[in-house]
Design a protein around this motif. Structure first.
Motif, PDB file in Angstrom:
ATOM      1  N   GLY A   8     109.978 -24.114  45.166  1.00  0.00           N
ATOM      2  CA  GLY A   8     108.682 -24.798  45.162  1.00  0.00           C
ATOM      3  C   GLY A   8     107.974 -24.545  46.375  1.00  0.00           C
ATOM      4  N   ALA A   9     108.600 -24.080  47.400  1.00  0.00           N
ATOM      5  CA  ALA A   9     107.912 -23.413  48.680  1.00  0.00           C
ATOM      6  C   ALA A   9     107.047 -22.182  48.146  1.00  0.00           C
ATOM      7  CB  ALA A   9     108.697 -23.279  49.610  1.00  0.00           C
ATOM      8  N   LEU A  10     107.671 -21.317  47.380  1.00  0.00           N
ATOM      9  CA  LEU A  10     107.102 -20.163  47.115  1.00  0.00           C
ATOM     10  C   LEU A  10     105.988 -20.408  46.009  1.00  0.00           C
ATOM     11  CD1 LEU A  10     110.283 -17.927  45.899  1.00  0.00           C
ATOM     12  CD2 LEU A  10     108.595 -17.420  47.892  1.00  0.00           C
ATOM     13  N   GLY A  11     106.035 -21.619  45.044  1.00  0.00           N
ATOM     14  CA  GLY A  11     105.037 -21.624  44.241  1.00  0.00           C
ATOM     15  C   GLY A  11     103.769 -22.351  45.014  1.00  0.00           C
ATOM     16  N   VAL A  12     104.173 -23.206  46.061  1.00  0.00           N
ATOM     17  CA  VAL A  12     103.137 -23.683  47.008  1.00  0.00           C
ATOM     18  C   VAL A  12     102.338 -22.560  47.802  1.00  0.00           C
ATOM     19  CG1 VAL A  12     102.627 -25.239  48.862  1.00  0.00           C
ATOM     20  CG2 VAL A  12     104.058 -25.945  46.957  1.00  0.00           C
ATOM     21  N   GLY A  13     103.252 -21.650  48.255  1.00  0.00           N
ATOM     22  CA  GLY A  13     102.533 -20.727  49.178  1.00  0.00           C
ATOM     23  C   GLY A  13     101.624 -19.821  48.085  1.00  0.00           C
ATOM     24  N   TRP A  14     102.235 -19.362  46.950  1.00  0.00           N
ATOM     25  CA  TRP A  14     101.605 -18.699  46.044  1.00  0.00           C
ATOM     26  C   TRP A  14     100.185 -19.224  45.581  1.00  0.00           C
ATOM     27  CZ3 TRP A  14      99.807 -19.150  40.845  1.00  0.00           C
ATOM     28  CH2 TRP A  14      99.099 -17.912  40.290  1.00  0.00           C
ATOM     29  N   ASN A  15     100.144 -20.591  45.493  1.00  0.00           N
ATOM     30  CA  ASN A  15      99.038 -21.226  45.021  1.00  0.00           C
ATOM     31  C   ASN A  15      97.899 -21.399  46.353  1.00  0.00           C
ATOM     32  OD1 ASN A  15      97.132 -22.957  43.723  1.00  0.00           O
ATOM     33  ND2 ASN A  15      98.309 -24.926  44.029  1.00  0.00           N
ATOM     34  N   THR A  16      98.775 -21.514  47.365  1.00  0.00           N
ATOM     35  CA  THR A  16      97.670 -21.533  48.374  1.00  0.00           C
ATOM     36  C   THR A  16      97.137 -20.077  48.891  1.00  0.00           C
ATOM     37  OG1 THR A  16      99.005 -23.117  49.733  1.00  0.00           O
ATOM     38  CG2 THR A  16      97.551 -21.894  51.186  1.00  0.00           C
ATOM     39  N   GLN A  17      97.863 -19.101  48.578  1.00  0.00           N
ATOM     40  CA  GLN A  17      97.183 -17.705  48.626  1.00  0.00           C
ATOM     41  C   GLN A  17      96.009 -17.598  47.496  1.00  0.00           C
ATOM     42  OE1 GLN A  17     100.295 -14.771  48.430  1.00  0.00           O
ATOM     43  NE2 GLN A  17      98.864 -13.046  49.157  1.00  0.00           N
ATOM     44  N   GLN A  18      96.309 -18.222  46.481  1.00  0.00           N
ATOM     45  CA  GLN A  18      95.385 -17.910  45.411  1.00  0.00           C
ATOM     46  C   GLN A  18      93.997 -18.585  45.816  1.00  0.00           C
ATOM     47  OE1 GLN A  18      95.560 -15.912  42.819  1.00  0.00           O
ATOM     48  NE2 GLN A  18      97.462 -15.005  43.308  1.00  0.00           N
ATOM     49  N   ARG A  19      94.258 -19.932  46.226  1.00  0.00           N
ATOM     50  CA  ARG A  19      93.094 -20.513  46.951  1.00  0.00           C
ATOM     51  C   ARG A  19      92.280 -19.779  47.955  1.00  0.00           C
ATOM     52  NH1 ARG A  19      94.855 -26.946  47.023  1.00  0.00           N
ATOM     53  NH2 ARG A  19      95.270 -27.154  44.929  1.00  0.00           N
ATOM     54  N   LEU A  20      93.030 -19.438  48.738  1.00  0.00           N
ATOM     55  CA  LEU A  20      92.476 -18.702  49.964  1.00  0.00           C
ATOM     56  C   LEU A  20      91.561 -17.371  49.595  1.00  0.00           C
ATOM     57  CD1 LEU A  20      95.421 -18.535  52.590  1.00  0.00           C
ATOM     58  CD2 LEU A  20      92.903 -19.968  52.754  1.00  0.00           C
ATOM     59  N   ARG A  21      92.183 -16.837  48.326  1.00  0.00           N
ATOM     60  CA  ARG A  21      91.527 -15.584  47.964  1.00  0.00           C
ATOM     61  C   ARG A  21      90.149 -16.047  47.094  1.00  0.00           C
ATOM     62  NH1 ARG A  21      96.117 -11.876  44.987  1.00  0.00           N
ATOM     63  NH2 ARG A  21      97.190 -11.373  46.864  1.00  0.00           N
ATOM     64  N   VAL A  22      90.229 -17.083  46.504  1.00  0.00           N
ATOM     65  CA  VAL A  22      89.095 -17.593  45.819  1.00  0.00           C
ATOM     66  C   VAL A  22      88.270 -17.995  46.814  1.00  0.00           C
ATOM     67  CG1 VAL A  22      88.318 -19.425  44.409  1.00  0.00           C
ATOM     68  CG2 VAL A  22      90.280 -18.484  43.471  1.00  0.00           C
ATOM     69  N   LYS A  25      86.555 -14.791  48.448  1.00  0.00           N
ATOM     70  CA  LYS A  25      85.673 -14.446  47.386  1.00  0.00           C
ATOM     71  C   LYS A  25      84.244 -15.061  47.357  1.00  0.00           C
ATOM     72  CE  LYS A  25      88.911 -12.238  44.101  1.00  0.00           C
ATOM     73  NZ  LYS A  25      89.249 -12.083  42.859  1.00  0.00           N
ATOM     74  N   GLU A  26      84.278 -16.416  47.421  1.00  0.00           N
ATOM     75  CA  GLU A  26      83.264 -17.465  47.456  1.00  0.00           C
ATOM     76  C   GLU A  26      82.433 -17.214  48.711  1.00  0.00           C
ATOM     77  OE1 GLU A  26      80.754 -20.107  45.735  1.00  0.00           O
ATOM     78  OE2 GLU A  26      82.459 -19.261  44.713  1.00  0.00           O
ATOM     79  N   LEU A  27      83.017 -17.053  49.833  1.00  0.00           N
ATOM     80  CA  LEU A  27      82.227 -16.752  51.148  1.00  0.00           C
ATOM     81  C   LEU A  27      81.673 -15.316  51.045  1.00  0.00           C
ATOM     82  CD1 LEU A  27      84.998 -17.894  53.606  1.00  0.00           C
ATOM     83  CD2 LEU A  27      82.833 -19.099  53.206  1.00  0.00           C
ATOM     84  N   VAL A  28      82.479 -14.585  50.545  1.00  0.00           N
ATOM     85  CA  VAL A  28      81.489 -13.119  50.541  1.00  0.00           C
ATOM     86  C   VAL A  28      80.390 -13.163  49.784  1.00  0.00           C
ATOM     87  CG1 VAL A  28      81.967 -10.673  49.546  1.00  0.00           C
ATOM     88  CG2 VAL A  28      83.893 -11.847  50.943  1.00  0.00           C
ATOM     89  N   LYS A  29      80.595 -13.842  48.474  1.00  0.00           N
ATOM     90  CA  LYS A  29      79.608 -14.058  47.587  1.00  0.00           C
ATOM     91  C   LYS A  29      78.209 -14.972  48.062  1.00  0.00           C
ATOM     92  CE  LYS A  29      78.613 -15.532  42.889  1.00  0.00           C
ATOM     93  NZ  LYS A  29      78.771 -16.319  41.562  1.00  0.00           N
TER      94      LYS A  29
END
Length: 329
Positions: A8-22, A25-29
């Motif tokens: 569960g922690a791995l899933g939450v970390g991965w989801n958080t990382q994905q959101r940070l990437r998104v 990208k949104e900030l760069v755009k």
């Protein structure tokens, strides 16, 4: 349980990382979009600045054209008014302008001749025009003409010519000292012609007797010619040396030339003072019995009597009548 929690922690970390990437990208755009909008805004601002400059130049050009159009309009209105004036107004305006110019010329030259000619020409023109409403102007012209003719103004040209003639005559005037210093011509001895008359038939002894009889008379005549008694009103006039006579004539010329310059510059008081000094010198140092001295003295008196300050008349009555006629009254 630990595995489930780890997963569960791995899933939450991965989801958080994905959101940070998104989000990254949104900030760069958005940053790129803001930079593009800023560049576009700068371009638009530059275009707006160029447009404002062009508009300002057009406004200045329009202002110049409006001013030019207003000036042309004023000129056209003046031209229309000038063309719309009646013939009476043109005549009145021309006569008024001619009189004012003649008045200025009379003030400059010190002569009433320009004003007299202008008044006479104006009267002749109004007589040819023969307009009843301008009869008041003609009556005013006649009164001003009579008033100008009644004023005696000095003719400076004739006065300067007389002074020039006086300057020329100074070298020919006989001085009193030179006249009194001349020896009177001795009369011929009364017995001198007798020997010559009878020289053909008389002897040498008769000649000797005749000469002896005429010798006392001849001696007396010679003695009389050495001394001459005369009454002199100005004793100092007889004491002039020859070089002083030259400077006396030159001084008299300078007096006359100064009077001439004073007359031309309308300084009548200065001219009168110089003329009085010249007259005094003429009466003191020159021979009053000479015809030339008498002529010069008469010329000086004429110039002094005519060189007077006289106020020039103004055609105020005629100008007032012209102003009333121009106003339609």
């Amino acid at each position: 349980m630990a595995s489930v929690v780890a997963l569960g922690a791995l899933g939450v970390g991965w989801n958080t990382q994905q959101r940070l990437r998104v989000l990254e990208k949104e900030l760069v755009k958005r940053q790129q979009d803001s930079q593009g909008e800023a560049a576009q805004a700068l371009l638009l601002a530059k275009q707006a600045q160029d447009a404002s400059r062009e508009a300002g130049a057009r406004v200045a050009l329009l202002d110049a054209r409006v001013s030019e159009a207003a000036l042309q309009r004023t000129q056209i209105e003046d031209l229309i008014q000038s063309l719309a004036r009646s013939r009476d107004e043109n005549v009145v305006a021309d006569v008024d302008a001619a009189l004012r110019v003649a008045l200025q010329q009379s003030a400059i030259t010190g002569s009433t001749e320009p004003l007299l000619q202008a008044l006479q020409q104006a009267d002749d023109r109004l007589a040819r025009y023969n307009q009843p409403r301008l009869e008041r102007v003609r009556r005013a012209l006649a009164r001003d003409l009579d008033r100008v003719k009644a004023v005696g103004v000095s003719d400076l040209s004739s006065l300067t010519l007389r002074l020039d003639e006086l300057v020329r005559l100074v070298d020919e005037l006989p001085l009193l000292a030179a006249t009194e210093s001349r020896r009177a011509p001795s009369a011929a001895p009364r017995g001198a012609s007798a020997p010559e008359a009878g020289a053909s038939g008389a002897s040498w002894n008769d000649h000797l007797v005749a000469w002896w009889d005429a010798w006392p008379v001849r001696l007396w005549e010679e003695m009389r010619s050495l001394v001459r008694v005369a009454r002199v009103q100005q004793p100092e006039a007889l004491l002039l040396a020859p070089e002083q006579m030259y400077f006396l004539r030159e001084n008299l010329k300078l007096r006359l030339l100064n009077a001439r310059l004073a007359l031309l510059s309308r300084q009548y008081a200065t001219a009168q003072a110089d003329l009085r000094d010249a007259q005094a010198a003429l009466e003191r140092y020159f021979d009053p019995a000479s015809r030339r001295v008498q002529v010069a003295s008469e010329l000086l008196k004429q110039v002094a009597s005519q060189a007077r300050q006289v106020s020039l008349p103004r055609p105020d009555e005629t100008l007032a009548a012209l102003a009333a006629a121009a106003a339609g009254r």
